[in-house]
Design an enzyme around this catalytic site. Sequence first.
Site, PDB file in Angstrom:
ATOM      1  N   GLY A 244      71.139  38.390  50.806  1.00 20.87           N
ATOM      2  CA  GLY A 244      71.294  37.417  49.718  1.00 20.87           C
ATOM      3  C   GLY A 244      72.104  36.210  50.130  1.00 20.87           C
ATOM      4  N   ARG A 245      72.794  36.335  51.263  1.00 22.40           N
ATOM      5  CA  ARG A 245      73.560  35.177  51.718  1.00 22.40           C
ATOM      6  C   ARG A 245      73.569  35.068  53.235  1.00 22.40           C
ATOM      7  NH1 ARG A 245      79.841  36.669  51.215  1.00 22.40           N
ATOM      8  NH2 ARG A 245      79.668  38.917  51.188  1.00 22.40           N
TER       9      ARG A 245
ATOM     10  N   GLY B 276      74.955  32.755  47.515  1.00 21.99           N
ATOM     11  CA  GLY B 276      74.502  32.732  48.904  1.00 21.99           C
ATOM     12  C   GLY B 276      75.566  32.267  49.888  1.00 21.99           C
TER      13      GLY B 276
ATOM     14  N   ARG C 253      76.895  36.141  63.182  1.00 23.20           N
ATOM     15  CA  ARG C 253      77.145  37.455  63.774  1.00 23.20           C
ATOM     16  C   ARG C 253      75.960  37.929  64.593  1.00 23.20           C
ATOM     17  NH1 ARG C 253      77.531  41.562  58.663  1.00 23.20           N
ATOM     18  NH2 ARG C 253      75.341  41.515  58.077  1.00 23.20           N
TER      19      ARG C 253
ATOM     20  N   ASP D 147      73.343  50.382  52.324  1.00 23.36           N
ATOM     21  CA  ASP D 147      72.904  49.077  52.833  1.00 23.36           C
ATOM     22  C   ASP D 147      73.878  48.536  53.881  1.00 23.36           C
ATOM     23  OD1 ASP D 147      74.390  49.034  50.296  1.00 23.36           O
ATOM     24  OD2 ASP D 147      74.516  46.887  50.643  1.00 23.36           O
TER      25      ASP D 147
END
Length: 490
Positions: free
Chosen positions: A96-97, A130, A180, A256
Amino acid sequence: MTTVVPPRVCAAFEAGYTGLPALCFSRVLPTTVSDPQLIAVNRALGDELQWDLATHTDATLAALFAGNVIPMGANPMALAYAGHQFGHFVPQLGDGRAILMGVSLDRSGIHRDVQWKGTGPTPYSRNGDGRAALGPVLREYLVSEAMHALHIPTTRALAAVTTGESVRRDGLLPGAILTRVASSHVRVGSFQYLAAQRDPEALRALADYVIDRHYPATRTAPQPYLALLQAVSDRQAELVARWMHVGFIHGVMNTDNMAVSGETLDFGPCAFMDSYDPDTVFSSIDRQGRYAYANQPHAAQWNLTRLAECLLSLIDAVPERAVEHATVVIEQFSERFAEYWLQGMRLKLGLMTALEGDLEFAQQFLTTLHRNHADYTVSFRQLAACALSTNNDASLRAGFTNPTECDHLLVTWRSRLRLETQSPDERARVMRSVNPAYIPRNHQIEAVIRAAVDRRDFEPFHTLSKVLAELVWNGRSMPRSRYRPRRLSA
Ligand code: AMP
Ligand code: MG
């Protein structure tokens, strides 16, 4: 309007997730930000990725790591996943971000995802903006790089930038973006998403993708998908044991946030324990202590059970048989975890051989630390000094509320050490190579964040970053695999 030339940072991005069924991801571009400024670039990691960062100016790198320009050849996308959050199933979460810019082949031939986190809304943002705030970006940068320095499998931090924009959380905070690197971003929740979509073919495609990317040896096993479950479960057992060895509390072990690669993923309200207490919880939203320090193996096993449920139809067409096989694997987790845990604890305690009674002694050591409010990291580090000489006992004793309890521990410990032949120097060397001298303590990270957020002062961030990268062992460390304890022959 000026034309921005897309920077070329690597020779080529790999196909990555583009071969998976369309429901696994959405193509999406970052939303540009007004004034990107570079905080940090991890040049050593860039080099590992074979990325050319040296020939670009800071302004280009800031624009690149803010998502204002897209590197040549990138395939920007957000990945879909579901997840159990604190035990409650959410059928659609997804990036979502975060935007995965591409998959790079590193110097050792391993595929690595490179993902920008905080780049604006995606189709999976739900009500979120986001974006990411500066504090959590700095925390993830520091803690993920510290985990790497501690030799614990983890996602890495390639860069951090401020955006020049504010994000609304509890009030307005400076916005930031973290880049990342992960050996992949496939999570237990990625499988749950496809299972919830009732798409068995997509599920099989994802399982095959994970086998090819992470566990190629399972391809030729008699039951490849059962072997996949076994392999993921084994890596989780080792990962969680290693967290426990350094006092790490992940904080949000939702399905998740569990990568099937066995890397530590998503550094939210994570922390390293100070004084030893198995019930330590750091996340304020974890009111029931679901993800408390000592519950982490149970949480991992629970998550793996959710993965097993997703894989059942691939494991065996007969549901009862599939359940039977998967149950055996899930039940083995506890045993595997206990083995990894004890193996690492022996080294922390300087025990080079495996003897009956070691488990009980390790437990006695920890409960004594707990009763005496002794610091976990400092105590083990000082124990290494005690291996050299009884003259060093005083500093360990000083950390105990009741130093006599420390004396009793040391007597038991030394009588156990007499069953081995290692020299004091050799023992202390091994102990120092597994018991870190420095860990990122929460109050230090908080101080770094305060300086950055309140005063735009990034000096404390750079100082802590350097200490963690270079000094965690305060001396030379060695790969743990070289020191597997041997059982003494009778
Ligand atoms: P996390 O707690 O970071 O693991 O995130 C859980 C889910 O919430 C994931 O699907 C994230 O992508 C999503 N999420 C977290 N923060 C935001 C945000 N600011 N905007 C949009 N989605 C978010
Ligand atoms: Mg997450």
